[in-house]
Design an enzyme around this catalytic site. Structure first.
Site, PDB file in Angstrom:
ATOM      1  N   CYS A   1     -55.257  -8.229 -28.741  1.00 47.92           N
ATOM      2  CA  CYS A   1     -54.479  -8.805 -27.528  1.00 47.92           C
ATOM      3  C   CYS A   1     -53.414  -9.865 -28.280  1.00 47.92           C
ATOM      4  O   CYS A   1     -53.720 -10.730 -29.130  1.00 47.92           O
ATOM      5  CB  CYS A   1     -55.630  -9.749 -26.879  1.00 47.92           C
ATOM      6  SG  CYS A   1     -54.817 -10.569 -25.411  1.00 47.92           S
TER       7      CYS A   1
ATOM      8  N   CYS B   1     -55.443 -17.170 -27.218  1.00 48.69           N
ATOM      9  CA  CYS B   1     -56.565 -18.061 -26.698  1.00 48.69           C
ATOM     10  C   CYS B   1     -57.692 -18.547 -28.010  1.00 48.69           C
ATOM     11  O   CYS B   1     -58.089 -17.342 -28.724  1.00 48.69           O
ATOM     12  CB  CYS B   1     -57.612 -17.015 -25.592  1.00 48.69           C
ATOM     13  SG  CYS B   1     -56.553 -16.633 -24.150  1.00 48.69           S
TER      14      CYS B   1
ATOM     15  N   CYS C   1     -60.954 -16.695 -28.584  1.00 48.29           N
ATOM     16  CA  CYS C   1     -61.087 -15.266 -28.494  1.00 48.29           C
ATOM     17  C   CYS C   1     -61.193 -14.568 -29.852  1.00 48.29           C
ATOM     18  O   CYS C   1     -59.781 -14.536 -30.669  1.00 48.29           O
ATOM     19  CB  CYS C   1     -60.246 -14.817 -27.546  1.00 48.29           C
ATOM     20  SG  CYS C   1     -60.491 -12.970 -27.168  1.00 48.29           S
TER      21      CYS C   1
ATOM     22  N   CYS D   1     -69.201  -4.163 -15.143  1.00 48.53           N
ATOM     23  CA  CYS D   1     -68.030  -4.910 -15.224  1.00 48.53           C
ATOM     24  C   CYS D   1     -67.267  -4.357 -16.602  1.00 48.53           C
ATOM     25  O   CYS D   1     -68.062  -4.074 -17.564  1.00 48.53           O
ATOM     26  CB  CYS D   1     -68.205  -6.500 -15.636  1.00 48.53           C
ATOM     27  SG  CYS D   1     -69.109  -7.223 -14.385  1.00 48.53           S
TER      28      CYS D   1
ATOM     29  N   CYS E   1     -66.346  -4.717 -11.220  1.00 42.99           N
ATOM     30  CA  CYS E   1     -65.685  -5.793 -11.729  1.00 42.99           C
ATOM     31  C   CYS E   1     -64.739  -5.607 -12.816  1.00 42.99           C
ATOM     32  O   CYS E   1     -65.481  -4.735 -13.674  1.00 42.99           O
ATOM     33  CB  CYS E   1     -66.559  -7.036 -11.985  1.00 42.99           C
ATOM     34  SG  CYS E   1     -65.799  -8.499 -12.329  1.00 42.99           S
TER      35      CYS E   1
ATOM     36  N   CYS F   1     -63.846 -13.584  -9.365  1.00 42.27           N
ATOM     37  CA  CYS F   1     -64.731 -13.963 -10.170  1.00 42.27           C
ATOM     38  C   CYS F   1     -64.251 -14.788 -11.155  1.00 42.27           C
ATOM     39  O   CYS F   1     -63.292 -14.532 -11.958  1.00 42.27           O
ATOM     40  CB  CYS F   1     -65.367 -12.769 -11.018  1.00 42.27           C
ATOM     41  SG  CYS F   1     -66.785 -13.346 -12.273  1.00 42.27           S
TER      42      CYS F   1
ATOM     43  N   ARG G   1     -72.846 -17.887 -12.611  1.00 40.84           N
ATOM     44  CA  ARG G   1     -73.530 -16.576 -13.817  1.00 40.84           C
ATOM     45  C   ARG G   1     -73.600 -17.619 -14.885  1.00 40.84           C
ATOM     46  O   ARG G   1     -72.600 -18.235 -15.473  1.00 40.84           O
ATOM     47  CB  ARG G   1     -72.477 -15.597 -14.131  1.00 40.84           C
ATOM     48  CG  ARG G   1     -73.113 -14.784 -14.979  1.00 40.84           C
ATOM     49  CD  ARG G   1     -72.193 -13.308 -15.212  1.00 40.84           C
ATOM     50  NE  ARG G   1     -72.306 -12.527 -14.025  1.00 40.84           N
ATOM     51  CZ  ARG G   1     -71.163 -12.341 -13.325  1.00 40.84           C
ATOM     52  NH1 ARG G   1     -69.771 -12.555 -13.878  1.00 40.84           N
ATOM     53  NH2 ARG G   1     -71.337 -11.698 -12.219  1.00 40.84           N
TER      54      ARG G   1
END
Length: 328
Positions: A52, A56, A59, A96, A127, A187, A259
């Site tokens: 990616c 972040c 991550c 998901c 999702c 979400c 969640r």
């Protein structure tokens, strides 16, 4: 329903209540909208790992960090369907899909749409979390029946640039708005324990609570410290602060599923129980969360039986009740 707009000061006054008082307030509100003994269960599958371009700080899939994570191509559709069938067998009602993209290209999005179509045939809610979306991409996902789109704001707008600099906080909000305009449920939540203050956590919840329509699903993650990421050596978040954040979330977003997401494998049974008492009523079930380990299923089943919690079911499906009985 017209929702009250929250101020940071109002939210802080609640967060600062004695622990017993905020827990009582949260549980009282929780019982008005939900059965306190039911959990909504989702299973998460990483359909494309690593590489990616975003930075972040939490991550391991970021190309900016050396985490020894093996980069993979997009999964085949039949592999995804097989995983979805297994998820349904063990009691999940929502499946998901996550992919490590800044934003999906047309070819990849077309394939994900095929995956969604096949998962819907199984009878599961769907999702996906695919990064940023424009309005046309959101409309395409809506057309194939996507139920939820996950795009977390992560933290407060003030703290955001300390953990991510490759996209702005407003970029996150724009994607959420595109998803909502397309008619897809939202979400959206955040991560606790990245070095932010309680004030940042409160501000994050104020932003979520003050959206024109509150998110239907709010994942609250406890930071998993991954070697090789900038937050690998971050100090642990105080357990009571984390639980109070869950309680405040329930009070401010009374009709949302909250969640208890990443980090459960490092929580004691007692801490998880207090989070459920504070208003958390949704989990990810299974051994894996994207690239991180999740709480093991046998441990979960044992805990939920001890607490008298049952998995929420769709379409009067009693498969999870049978699953519990088989585990006795």
């Amino acid at each position: 329903m017209i929702m009250t707009k929250w101020s940071v000061e109002e939210a802080k006054n609640i967060f600062d209540l004695p622990f017993n008082d905020i827990m009582h307030k949260a549980q009282t509100i929780h019982r008005k909208s939900f059965n306190p003994d039911h959990l909504q269960v989702s299973t998460l599958l990483n359909i494309k790992t690593g590489g990616c371009p975003e930075n972040c700080s939490y991550c391991p899939q970021s190309a900016h960090y050396k985490t020894n994570l093996e980069k993979t191509r997009l999964m085949e559709i039949d592999e995804v369907v097989k995983a979805a069938l297994h998820a349904k067998e063990v009691g999940a009602t929502r499946f998901c899909l996550g992919a490590a993209w800044r934003s999906p290209n047309k070819k990849d999005l077309d394939i994900v749409c095929e995956m969604i179509t096949e998962i819907k045939k199984i009878g599961l809610e769907t999702c996906v979390t695919l990064g940023m979306l424009n309005d046309n991409q959101a409309e395409q996902l809506k057309e194939v029946g996507l139920d939820f789109y996950n795009h977390n704001i992560d933290t407060s707008d003030d703290f955001y640039e300390k953990i991510i600099t490759t996209r702005t906080f407003q970029d996150r909000i724009n994607t959420i708005e595109n998803v909502r305009k397309a008619g897809i449920k939202v979400c959206c939540g955040g991560i606790i324990g990245m070095g932010e203050t309680n004030q940042d956590r409160i501000k994050m919840l104020v932003i979520l609570a003050n959206l024109d329509i509150q998110p239907e699903s709010v994942p609250i993650n406890k930071l998993i410290k991954i070697p090789g990421t900038p937050l690998a050596n971050q100090e642990n978040v105080d357990s009571f602060d984390f639980i109070k954040t869950i309680a405040l979330c329930r009070i401010m977003l009374p009709n949302s599923f909250i969640r208890l997401s990443a980090g459960r494998q490092n929580m004691s049974d007692e801490m998880q129980a207090l989070c459920f008492l504070a208003g958390a009523n949704s989990i990810f079930y299974g051994e894996k969360l994207l690239t991180a380990e999740n709480s093991m299923p046998d441990r979960d089943i044992n805990l939920f039986k001890r607490l008298g919690l049952k998995f929420l079911q769709l379409n009067n499906n009693d498969s999870m009740i049978n699953f519990f009985n088989e585990k006795k």
